[in-house]
Motif scaffolding. Structure first.
Motif, PDB file in Angstrom:
ATOM      1  N   LEU A 139      -6.792  -3.685  -4.006  1.00  0.00           N
ATOM      2  CA  LEU A 139      -6.270  -3.171  -2.733  1.00  0.00           C
ATOM      3  C   LEU A 139      -7.402  -2.645  -1.855  1.00  0.00           C
ATOM      4  O   LEU A 139      -7.423  -2.875  -0.642  1.00  0.00           O
ATOM      5  N   LYS A 158      -9.549  -5.420  -0.360  1.00  0.00           N
ATOM      6  CA  LYS A 158      -8.822  -6.091   0.717  1.00  0.00           C
ATOM      7  C   LYS A 158      -8.676  -5.176   1.938  1.00  0.00           C
ATOM      8  O   LYS A 158      -8.867  -5.593   3.088  1.00  0.00           O
ATOM      9  N   GLY A 159      -8.369  -3.917   1.687  1.00  0.00           N
ATOM     10  CA  GLY A 159      -8.142  -2.974   2.770  1.00  0.00           C
ATOM     11  C   GLY A 159      -9.401  -2.679   3.567  1.00  0.00           C
ATOM     12  O   GLY A 159      -9.366  -2.636   4.808  1.00  0.00           O
ATOM     13  N   TRP A 192     -10.233  -5.536   5.733  1.00  0.00           N
ATOM     14  CA  TRP A 192      -9.326  -5.605   6.881  1.00  0.00           C
ATOM     15  C   TRP A 192      -9.740  -4.596   7.947  1.00  0.00           C
ATOM     16  O   TRP A 192      -9.769  -4.906   9.154  1.00  0.00           O
ATOM     17  N   LEU A 193     -10.066  -3.371   7.527  1.00  0.00           N
ATOM     18  CA  LEU A 193     -10.454  -2.331   8.493  1.00  0.00           C
ATOM     19  C   LEU A 193     -11.739  -2.709   9.218  1.00  0.00           C
ATOM     20  O   LEU A 193     -11.875  -2.489  10.434  1.00  0.00           O
ATOM     21  N   ILE A 206      -6.210   2.567  11.039  1.00  0.00           N
ATOM     22  CA  ILE A 206      -5.351   2.802   9.862  1.00  0.00           C
ATOM     23  C   ILE A 206      -3.884   2.614  10.235  1.00  0.00           C
ATOM     24  O   ILE A 206      -3.101   2.026   9.480  1.00  0.00           O
ATOM     25  N   ALA A 228      -3.328  -1.007  10.311  1.00  0.00           N
ATOM     26  CA  ALA A 228      -3.261  -1.579   8.955  1.00  0.00           C
ATOM     27  C   ALA A 228      -1.886  -1.353   8.345  1.00  0.00           C
ATOM     28  O   ALA A 228      -1.318  -2.237   7.701  1.00  0.00           O
ATOM     29  N   THR A 284      -2.370  -5.005   3.206  1.00  0.00           N
ATOM     30  CA  THR A 284      -2.855  -3.912   4.054  1.00  0.00           C
ATOM     31  C   THR A 284      -1.894  -2.722   4.073  1.00  0.00           C
ATOM     32  O   THR A 284      -2.322  -1.572   3.953  1.00  0.00           O
ATOM     33  N   GLN A 285      -0.610  -2.997   4.215  1.00  0.00           N
ATOM     34  CA  GLN A 285       0.330  -1.881   4.187  1.00  0.00           C
ATOM     35  C   GLN A 285       0.325  -1.178   2.826  1.00  0.00           C
ATOM     36  O   GLN A 285       0.267   0.056   2.764  1.00  0.00           O
ATOM     37  N   PHE A 343      -2.107  -0.963   0.869  1.00  0.00           N
ATOM     38  CA  PHE A 343      -3.392  -0.250   0.815  1.00  0.00           C
ATOM     39  C   PHE A 343      -3.257   1.135   1.445  1.00  0.00           C
ATOM     40  O   PHE A 343      -3.613   2.157   0.851  1.00  0.00           O
ATOM     41  N   VAL A 344      -2.709   1.184   2.637  1.00  0.00           N
ATOM     42  CA  VAL A 344      -2.568   2.472   3.324  1.00  0.00           C
ATOM     43  C   VAL A 344      -1.572   3.361   2.585  1.00  0.00           C
ATOM     44  O   VAL A 344      -1.798   4.563   2.397  1.00  0.00           O
TER      45      VAL A 344
END
Lengths: 163, 547
Positions: A76, A79-80, A83-84, A108, A111, A119-120, A122-123
């Motif tokens: 996670l 990947k996160g 993405w950020l 954030i 994301a 992504t979701q 991850f957050v």
């Protein structure tokens, strides 16, 4: 070094400003993957759980390091963070860390709203794990009323308006 | 000792029912072997409520203290139920796939059983809730009435040291509670003001927690953490009450971590022995002149079914499963409450507890101050559930709102239905190769209607108390998370539709008894069952001794 960075560096040298030079050199330095992840995660932690009212921010307490060390979160996080950084690049920054606080917060939020794979979660996972760790820290809890251990004294004032 | 008769009675399960049965037998001169699959808990070391991280721990898990069950597919959720959908502002909805989440059967294995973890409400069942079939045409009647239970309730309350109010309406008493009621917490009084505004009753709950020292145990100091295990010893869990009293007779032998894996049949409609699993994987045979099963409404039917359907002549073993019909609603009050101070569930409204008290639906419920049971004992839980988002606004809101939560809970009757049952999982096995229990639970429309009422009234009570900003609601509509379970070895007078008689004895097997909530023909209107289980178990013990 790309043309934009070279121009910035020459400009900095020409004006001789030490601070400008330092910032520019820092922006050119590309850390290794692990270090980059650590920097990004520290920044994420501090955006999500900043210190207010004199409380320490999450990274000050080292909480992001526990996340990075968690095997369950590796995929996670990888990947996160990617993405950020990508999101930051789309908004003209070198990476997530290069954004200011408002930009980081917007990243954030984006994301969490994103449908992109992972992504979701991850957050959400960061919120859960960092938030639990942050608000379980003795340094944080001690600033809130009635957060101490319930024993050995119990709550002698349980009938009264809380102080 | 294989094959030798060393005890008059073998009791399986050291929770509320088994402990009370053991005590009732021992005090009348019988010797008892009390077996439990789980370990002993040491209150001084296992419940570390003096530690800074107490709120991150919950009730401890120890080797063998948690059983394993499987779940049948969750019920498809019918329609949109905004008042019943589980979730919080901070965490979002719990269920998003339209299927009831079969999450957990909360059950502690160990000496004291689930009473180690329970809140400690000490309730008598509503007298009318024992006559659901004859009075209201649903479920089944109990083959005894409240009057027959009353002296056993008294005995249990006396041993526990129950603290309660002068009167509880329909649940008449021949003698007052042993101890005066606990004072209401500040949060309970805030809710009480709301109840008064709505014209609802709101009184001190009857609690298995000492308001004064009792039988060598100290009074409660209102730490609010009953569900984490009580290190003080004032909570009336079975280990410090019935089991301690049974052991004091010198006739009770306790064997933790001794799971009964099978019951052996004997001749003349009697059971002969239990087969007990040892830690090393070997099996011990223990003869049982009388055998009392008190493993709860999931494990007792499992054990019978796994013993080639012992006692299942009616086909009712495992049927009529009823679980905990509940809702808890949390809201933010403008003023700080710090509701975890004080006894959990310290105040209660019985107004809708009678089976015909809820307009338009049969089966009652009760409302209570749910701060202590809503797992909001800790700051982290509050920050993540009550306040959505992250960042500075989140942090500032947590600073501002911490301590402002109020919770109302409601627990109601669940009526038995043929889709709710315990059976043997077709494939899953325990470490001794025995099939484990599979739980199927389905709510009927009447149960959902009752839940809707419970939700609406909870919202009204919070609003009338000044807490209008709802931030979470969790209910059994979409979330199976049962603590109280009932009905799977129903008692009755007719051997064709019940498993045991009114004393808990198998209709066929003359030395086989059941002393747990599996014998309940109906669940009651939200009463906590431990006290009724204990009263029934004392009655069963008396019957065994009388022969």
């Amino acid at each position: 070094m790309n043309r934009r960075n070279l121009v910035l560096l020459l400009g900095a040298l020409s004006v001789g400003g030490a601070a400008v030079l330092w910032r520019t050199l820092a922006s050119l330095w590309r850390p290794g993957s692990a270090e980059r992840t650590a920097r990004t995660m520290a920044a994420v932690a501090d955006v999500m759980f900043p210190g207010v009212d004199g409380l320490p921010a999450a990274s000050t307490l080292g909480l992001h390091k526990d996340l990075i060390a968690s095997p369950d979160l590796q995929a996670l996080i990888t990947k996160g963070v990617a993405w950020l950084d990508k999101h930051a690049a789309l908004h003209g920054a070198a990476d997530f860390v290069a954004l200011d606080e408002a930009g980081r917060l917007a990243a954030i939020d984006a994301a969490f709203a994103s449908k992109d794979d992972g992504t979701q979660p991850f957050v959400f996972a960061l919120r859960q794990q960092l938030g639990t760790a942050y608000y379980s820290e003795p340094a944080i809890k001690s600033k809130f009323a009635y957060t101490g251990p319930p024993q050995p004294d119990g709550f002698p004032d349980f009938q009264e308006r809380p102080t | 000792m294989s094959g030798d008769v060393s005890w008059d009675v073998v009791v399986v399960g050291a929770g509320a029912g088994g402990a009370a049965a053991a005590y009732g037998l021992c005090r009348r001169g019988l010797s008892v072997l009390l077996l439990d699959a789980g370990p002993r808990f040491d209150a001084s070391t296992d419940y570390p409520l003096t530690q800074a991280d107490w709120d991150a721990r919950g009730f401890p898990e120890k080797p063998d203290s948690t059983g394993t069950v499987t779940f049948a597919a969750g019920q498809k959720l019918n329609g949109n139920e905004p008042l019943l959908a589980s979730g919080s502002r901070g965490l979002g909805p719990m269920v998003t796939n339209g299927t009831r989440l079969m999450e957990k059967y909360h059950h502690v294995r160990g000496i004291g059983g689930s009473t180690l973890h329970f809140t400690g409400e000490a309730h008598r069942i509503h007298p009318d809730a024992m006559k659901m079939k004859s009075r209201f045409g649903v479920a089944a009647d109990w083959p005894l009435d409240y009057a027959e239970m009353e002296r056993h309730y008294l005995e249990a309350e006396e041993l526990i040291g129950v603290a309660g109010p002068e009167s509880q309406g329909a649940r008449w008493r021949s003698r007052g509670f042993p101890l005066p009621p606990h004072p209401l917490s500040y949060a309970a009084k805030t809710l009480g003001a709301g109840a008064k505004a709505l014209g609802l009753g709101w009184q001190a709950n009857s609690r298995a927690a000492l308001s004064l020292p009792w039988n060598g145990r100290p009074a409660c100091n209102y730490c609010g953490a009953c569900n984490n295990g009580c290190p003080v010893g004032d909570k009336g869990s079975a280990d410090v009450t019935f089991i301690a009293a049974a052991v004091a007779t010198g006739r009770c032998t306790i064997r933790p971590q001794s799971p009964v894996i099978r019951i052996e049949r004997g001749s003349d409609d009697r059971v002969a022995a239990v087969l007990v699993g040892r830690r090393d994987g070997s099996i011990e045979r223990i003869a049982s002149p009388h055998l009392v099963l008190a493993c709860g409404a999931v494990e007792t039917p499992r054990l019978l079914l796994a013993s080639d359907g012992l006692g299942n002549e009616s086909g009712e073993v495992g049927q009529n499963f009823m679980d905990t019909l509940f809702i808890t609603v949390g809201a933010l009050h403008p003023e700080p409450q710090h509701g975890r101070r004080g006894l959990p569930s310290d105040a209660i409204s019985w107004d809708f507890n009678a089976p015909d008290a809820i307009p338009g639906v049969i089966g009652g419920c009760r409302f209570y101050n749910a701060a202590g049971e809503s797992e909001l004992g800790g700051l982290a839980d509050f920050a993540l559930r009550a306040v959505p988002g992250w960042g500075r606004e989140h942090a500032q809101a947590v600073r501002r709102l911490w301590g402002h939560a109020l919770h109302v809970g409601a627990i109601g009757e669940m009526l038995p239905n043929r889709d709710s049952r315990i059976d043997l999982d077709p494939t899953a096995r325990d470490r001794f190769g025995m099939p484990i229990a599979r739980i199927a639970s389905s709510l009927a429309e009447a149960d959902v209607a009752r839940l809707r009422f419970m939700a609406r009234k909870s919202h009204e009570l919070l609003a009338a108390s000044g807490a209008e900003k709802i931030y979470e609601s969790y209910s059994s509509w979409d979330w199976f998370s049962a603590t109280h379970v009932f009905g799977t070895c129903r008692m009755g007078n007719d051997p064709n539709n019940s498993v045991v008689d009114g004393f808990g004895r198998s209709h066929r097997w003359r030395n086989l008894w059941v002393a747990d909530a599996s014998v309940f023909p109906s669940s009651g209107g939200g009463e906590a069952p431990a006290l009724t289980i204990q009263a029934l178990a004392l009655r069963t013990a008396e019957r065994i001794v009388k022969g």
